[in-house]
Enzyme design. Structure first.
Site, PDB file in Angstrom:
ATOM      1  N   HIS B 122       0.883  -1.205  -0.082  1.00 35.06           N
ATOM      2  CA  HIS B 122      -0.192  -0.112   0.173  1.00 35.06           C
ATOM      3  C   HIS B 122       0.899   1.176  -0.078  1.00 35.06           C
ATOM      4  CE1 HIS B 122      -2.819   2.909   1.674  1.00 35.06           C
ATOM      5  NE2 HIS B 122      -3.608   2.162   1.399  1.00 35.06           N
ATOM      6  N   ASP B 200       3.281  -4.341   7.903  1.00 39.21           N
ATOM      7  CA  ASP B 200       2.122  -3.456   7.505  1.00 39.21           C
ATOM      8  C   ASP B 200       0.950  -4.786   7.846  1.00 39.21           C
ATOM      9  OD1 ASP B 200      -0.287  -2.324   6.731  1.00 39.21           O
ATOM     10  OD2 ASP B 200       0.320  -1.818   4.858  1.00 39.21           O
ATOM     11  N   GLN B 203      -4.083  -5.184   6.475  1.00 33.83           N
ATOM     12  CA  GLN B 203      -5.060  -6.048   5.896  1.00 33.83           C
ATOM     13  C   GLN B 203      -4.991  -7.502   6.672  1.00 33.83           C
ATOM     14  OE1 GLN B 203      -7.322  -5.602   3.838  1.00 33.83           O
ATOM     15  NE2 GLN B 203      -6.534  -3.433   3.245  1.00 33.83           N
ATOM     16  N   LYS B 226     -10.481  -1.484  10.371  1.00 31.53           N
ATOM     17  CA  LYS B 226     -10.436  -2.521   9.612  1.00 31.53           C
ATOM     18  C   LYS B 226     -10.865  -3.819  10.280  1.00 31.53           C
ATOM     19  CE  LYS B 226      -7.046  -1.001   6.195  1.00 31.53           C
ATOM     20  NZ  LYS B 226      -7.862  -0.240   4.940  1.00 31.53           N
ATOM     21  N   CYS B 366      -4.834   2.123  -3.769  1.00 34.85           N
ATOM     22  CA  CYS B 366      -3.680   2.978  -3.102  1.00 34.85           C
ATOM     23  C   CYS B 366      -2.458   2.088  -3.562  1.00 34.85           C
ATOM     24  CB  CYS B 366      -3.661   2.888  -1.674  1.00 34.85           C
ATOM     25  SG  CYS B 366      -4.823   4.358  -1.199  1.00 34.85           S
TER      26      CYS B 366
END
Lengths: 129, 408
Positions: B122, B200, B203, B226, B366
């Site tokens: 991202h 990261d 997700q 999220k 993104c």
């Protein structure tokens, strides 16, 4: 469907007017829609302070292509000043569909590209006093 | 599978009608919906507790501080951290990754060092590293991972590992392809050369059981919104010694030890890295979200999503002209499926789906470099969560077929 894909828009999408290239354009530009990466290329031929010809190419969504088709039809023969003062509202009216905020960006991409390209352009064939 | 009829009742927004149809929400990779208890938790906080944290000795301030700090503990247990102080509250994954980039990397990298990242990142785990590299003189290298198979990820990264690599910044799961990255194996690689592994987790955290100690990474960043929590709350987990070595990127109230006319000393962790009044209500809401997730169980959620993903993939591949971007099997993915359809622009597809009450994302999600690599301007992304079911997938498929009939 409170359908944005009405007949007129789809007709312009499937059979866009003024799609292609001009051999010796006075000005040309590319503009990207940063939201989706869609790009439109515009070329104009200016003569005597008027848009003599305009062509576009776009790998883009139906709304972008249809609005470019409608816009180019509309501005041929118009003076540069007239094009500069052509409003987004007028183009959206011509498109004739209700759009959400994000899709309005698609609809005005061609107009923004055209007006940015004409910004600061002064036609050497027109004598200014 | 989960009983989604019961779960959907926990989310008021899911009973909404969009364009005269029951909402099918398939944009969970952008943000999840919030269960009623999260919204009630935020409301309860403002109605009954509201006060600033770490500031007063009056009852409300003490209560606000207790709830804020007990959420830190809840989060640290949720991700398997040793101490709550390893959990820094931020505004989201973007701020968390910026904190690592500008608070740690900026002071620890020099010319000749290499930051390794991938094509699946991202922008929030890519752009900060471009800036850090540009400023420190380090080099940013992008490993090209196969967008269509997760089989050789470890090998692809191994090939780029040299002793010049000081940071590996990688996503735990791609927000475009859904591919799950073998972070644990990558941590062994980075450890062997003394590099720092920044993950990261935006997700991954909603879909996979995450244990930072077992992963053995160095920093792990994610957002509350999220995983059923409110927007405006994020987490940076870091090894304590690395957080100690991280300079604040925000200065002001709440993060100081002593201020004199010309000098300031910092507070201890975690306050040092949390200047200003935090999003207290959001953090309280986040605590409710994690309770909700724990009641259901992350392994149950994962199982549900794999079955749903599998069903969706099988139905999507049958559509003429449709290409799925990402690994072929549901097990290799989180609940994300991106695809393109010949001759149909993703924006137009998303508009037709919206007219049918189906919410998907269209665009570059993104990650512009990946879309450039794939030579497409944009794609359409459907992403699932625990409240989605087979009917939702069927509505997606019906909408796609309708779009094809209109637009082709």
């Amino acid at each position: 469907m409170q359908d944005i894909y009405r007949e007129q828009l789809m007709e312009h999408y499937k059979n866009p007017q003024n799609k292609g290239m001009i051999d010796d354009p006075t000005l040309q530009t590319d503009k990207k829609n940063p939201m989706c990466g869609d790009m439109i290329s515009l070329q104009v031929k200016i003569d005597d302070g008027k848009i003599k010809d305009i062509k576009f190419n776009a790998n883009a969504c139906a709304v972008t292509v249809a609005s470019a088709s409608i816009l180019t039809e509309e501005v041929i023969g118009k003076t540069i000043d007239e094009v500069k003062s052509f409003t987004k509202e007028r183009l959206l009216d011509l498109l004739g569909v209700e759009l959400t905020t994000s899709r309005i960006k698609c609809a005005v991409l061609a107009l923004e590209a055209l007006q940015e390209m004409l910004e600061g352009f002064s036609d050497p064939s027109v004598q200014e006093y | 599978m989960l009983n989604t009829n019961i779960i959907k009742q926990d989310f008021k927004i899911l009973s909404k009608q969009i364009n005269g149809r029951d909402l099918v929400y398939l944009d969970n990779a952008a943000t999840s919906q919030k269960p009623n208890i999260v919204i009630e938790g935020i409301s309860r906080y403002y109605n009954e507790i509201n006060a600033n944290v770490h500031r007063g000795i009056h009852q409300l301030s003490e209560q606000a501080t207790d709830e804020y700090e007990s959420t830190r503990k809840t989060v640290s247990q949720f991700i398997g951290a040793t101490y709550p102080k390893e959990v820094i509250f931020t505004s989201g994954t973007t701020e968390s990754l910026n904190l690592v980039a500008f608070g740690w990397a900026m002071h620890n990298l020099k010319k000749g060092d290499v930051i390794l990242t991938t094509n699946l990142e991202h922008h929030s785990n890519f752009v900060p590293w471009q800036i850090v590299a540009g400023t420190t003189g380090a080099t940013l290298q992008t490993v090209a991972l196969d967008p269509y198979s997760s089989e050789h990820y470890l090998q692809s990264i191994k090939e780029k590992i040299t002793d010049r690599v000081k940071i590996v910044a990688i996503t735990h799961a791609s927000n475009v392809t859904g591919a799950i990255i073998p972070v644990k194996a990558i941590a062994k690689l980075t450890k062997s050369i003394g590099a720092i592994l920044v993950v990261d987790g935006a997700q991954a955290i909603p879909h996979l059981e995450v244990n930072v100690k077992r992963l053995d990474c160095d920093f792990y960043a994610f957002s509350a919104h999220k995983i059923l929590g409110p927007t405006g709350v994020g987490v940076l987990w870091g090894r304590p010694e690395l957080l100690e070595d991280t300079a604040p990127i925000k200065y002001g109230g709440g993060m100081i030890n002593e201020v004199t006319e010309h000098t300031t000393t910092w507070a201890d962790l975690p306050e040092k890295l949390e200047a200003g009044t935090p999003n207290i209500a959001g953090v309280v809401g986040f605590s409710e979200a994690l309770k909700y997730i724990k009641t259901i169980g992350m392994n149950i959620i994962r199982e549900h999503e794999v079955l749903l993903n599998d069903y969706a993939l099988k139905r999507l591949v049958k559509i003429d002209g449709l290409t799925i971007i990402g690994p072929p099997s549901a097990e290799e993915r989180t609940g994300v499926i991106s695809f393109i359809i010949d001759g149909i622009h993703p924006h137009d597809l998303a508009s037709v789906l919206n007219s049918e009450g189906v919410a998907v994302r269209s665009g570059h999600h993104c990650n512009m470099p990946l879309h450039t690599e794939l030579n497409i301007p944009a794609s359409t992304r459907a992403s699932f969560y625990l409240y989605n079911n087979h009917d939702d997938v069927d509505r997606l498929i019906d909408g796609i077929l309708k779009a094809i009939s209109i637009l082709k």
